[in-house]
Design an enzyme around this catalytic site. Structure first.
Site, PDB file in Angstrom:
ATOM      1  N   PRO A   9      41.727  56.319  11.294  1.00 42.44           N
ATOM      2  CG  PRO A   9      39.560  58.153  10.724  1.00 42.44           C
ATOM      3  CD  PRO A   9      40.420  56.893  11.192  1.00 42.44           C
ATOM      4  CG  ASN A  10      44.228  61.468  10.216  1.00 40.01           C
ATOM      5  OD1 ASN A  10      44.803  61.787   8.703  1.00 40.01           O
ATOM      6  ND2 ASN A  10      42.665  61.586   9.955  1.00 40.01           N
ATOM      7  NE  ARG A  17      46.038  63.426  13.842  1.00 41.87           N
ATOM      8  CZ  ARG A  17      44.543  62.380  13.967  1.00 41.87           C
ATOM      9  NH1 ARG A  17      45.127  61.907  14.716  1.00 41.87           N
ATOM     10  NH2 ARG A  17      44.069  63.335  14.146  1.00 41.87           N
ATOM     11  CE1 TYR A  22      45.103  62.469  18.884  1.00 39.78           C
ATOM     12  CE2 TYR A  22      45.620  63.713  17.424  1.00 39.78           C
ATOM     13  CZ  TYR A  22      45.359  63.329  18.346  1.00 39.78           C
ATOM     14  OH  TYR A  22      43.692  63.857  18.018  1.00 39.78           O
ATOM     15  CG  ASN A  71      41.826  55.904  18.404  1.00 45.06           C
ATOM     16  OD1 ASN A  71      40.842  56.641  18.544  1.00 45.06           O
ATOM     17  ND2 ASN A  71      42.860  56.707  19.033  1.00 45.06           N
ATOM     18  CB  ALA A  74      37.522  61.962  12.573  1.00 42.57           C
ATOM     19  CG  HIS A  77      34.126  62.301  16.827  1.00 42.67           C
ATOM     20  ND1 HIS A  77      34.024  61.993  18.184  1.00 42.67           N
ATOM     21  CD2 HIS A  77      34.659  62.289  16.449  1.00 42.67           C
ATOM     22  CE1 HIS A  77      34.974  62.171  18.933  1.00 42.67           C
ATOM     23  NE2 HIS A  77      35.985  61.974  18.034  1.00 42.67           N
ATOM     24  CD  GLU A  95      34.586  55.257  21.807  1.00 42.52           C
ATOM     25  OE1 GLU A  95      33.996  54.245  22.653  1.00 42.52           O
ATOM     26  OE2 GLU A  95      34.797  56.066  21.624  1.00 42.52           O
ATOM     27  CG  HIS A  97      38.551  58.457  21.835  1.00 43.59           C
ATOM     28  ND1 HIS A  97      39.121  58.419  20.271  1.00 43.59           N
ATOM     29  CD2 HIS A  97      38.104  57.980  22.808  1.00 43.59           C
ATOM     30  CE1 HIS A  97      37.542  57.644  20.680  1.00 43.59           C
ATOM     31  NE2 HIS A  97      36.557  57.896  20.966  1.00 43.59           N
ATOM     32  CB  ILE A  98      45.298  58.788  22.419  1.00 40.06           C
ATOM     33  CG1 ILE A  98      45.963  57.762  22.199  1.00 40.06           C
ATOM     34  CG2 ILE A  98      46.725  59.966  22.743  1.00 40.06           C
ATOM     35  CD1 ILE A  98      47.117  57.645  19.828  1.00 40.06           C
ATOM     36  CB  SER A  99      43.532  63.577  23.126  1.00 42.99           C
ATOM     37  OG  SER A  99      42.543  63.285  22.172  1.00 42.99           O
ATOM     38  NE  ARG A 104      41.713  66.467  20.683  1.00 46.96           N
ATOM     39  CZ  ARG A 104      41.865  66.598  19.734  1.00 46.96           C
ATOM     40  NH1 ARG A 104      42.100  64.997  19.671  1.00 46.96           N
ATOM     41  NH2 ARG A 104      42.713  66.870  18.387  1.00 46.96           N
TER      42      ARG A 104
HETATM   43  C1  DQA Z   1      40.663  60.473  19.106  1.00 50.64           C
HETATM   44  C2  DQA Z   1      40.305  61.131  19.163  1.00 50.64           C
HETATM   45  C3  DQA Z   1      39.796  61.834  18.032  1.00 50.64           C
HETATM   46  O1  DQA Z   1      38.372  62.770  18.490  1.00 50.64           O
HETATM   47  C4  DQA Z   1      40.771  62.314  16.640  1.00 50.64           C
HETATM   48  O2  DQA Z   1      39.334  62.860  15.768  1.00 50.64           O
HETATM   49  C5  DQA Z   1      42.059  61.500  16.675  1.00 50.64           C
HETATM   50  C6  DQA Z   1      41.471  61.054  17.668  1.00 50.64           C
HETATM   51  C7  DQA Z   1      42.352  60.508  19.903  1.00 50.64           C
HETATM   52  O3  DQA Z   1      42.611  59.195  20.156  1.00 50.64           O
HETATM   53  O4  DQA Z   1      42.572  61.081  20.955  1.00 50.64           O
HETATM   54  O5  DQA Z   1      41.465  61.414  15.831  1.00 50.64           O
HETATM   55  O6  DQA Z   1      40.704  59.170  18.503  1.00 50.64           O
END
Ligand code: DQA
Length: 143
Positions: A9-10, A17, A22, A71, A74, A77, A95, A97-99, A104
């Site tokens: 998502p997102n 975004r 990101y 990835n 959200a 979690h 798995e 994650h970009i950040s 965080r």
């Molecule tokens: C994310 C980190 C997640 O906590 C967040 O909800 C995202 C992006 C990342 O790629 O850093 O949507 O997965």
């Protein structure tokens, strides 16, 4: 070697975004560069904002693909369904994650899927997807 990248998502909004977190690049643009950098892989990309669609894609690719990079955004979690889907399939999953989720909010520190994945990359920006491909390349030295 067939590799499926799955974004949750997102992540369709990458480039627009929260660019401070990101970056400025859309995933489509980054994916085009990945294809050029890794011509030996057959790379597939799928994105959905819908949890069940991510489960469906894991099932679809989880028996005849050589690797999956996810990835889950959200849902990382929160999703017992993704944890169970990754546990149910045969294809190894990395798995990404970009950040750096550990730098965080605390609710991002817990991943429900890592225990079912081969490993997890967090905080390397989009390059994390390329590092995951390096892992699959390492597993298959012919490439
Ligand atoms: C994310 C980190 C997640 O906590 C967040 O909800 C995202 C992006 C990342 O790629 O850093 O949507 O997965």
């Amino acid at each position: 070697m067939k590799i499926q990248i799955i974004n949750g998502p997102n992540l369709n909004l990458l480039g627009k975004r929260e660019p401070g977190v990101y970056g400025n690049q859309s995933f489509e643009d980054f994916f085009a560069t990945l294809r050029q950098r890794y011509p030996a892989f057959e790379l597939h990309y799928y994105q959905s904002n819908v949890e069940g669609e991510l489960v469906n894609k894991l099932h679809e690719r989880g028996f005849d693909f050589d690797g999956i990079i996810i990835n889950a955004g959200a849902y990382t979690h929160t999703s017992v369904a993704l944890h169970d889907a990754i546990g149910a399939i045969r294809t190894p999953v990395v798995e990404v994650h970009i950040s750096n989720v550990y730098a965080r909010e605390e609710f991002r520190h817990k991943s429900l899927i890592t225990s079912k994945c081969a490993g997890m990359l967090t905080g390397f920006g989009m390059e994390g997807y390329a590092l995951a491909l390096e892992y699959f390349k390492h597993k298959s030295p012919a490439l």
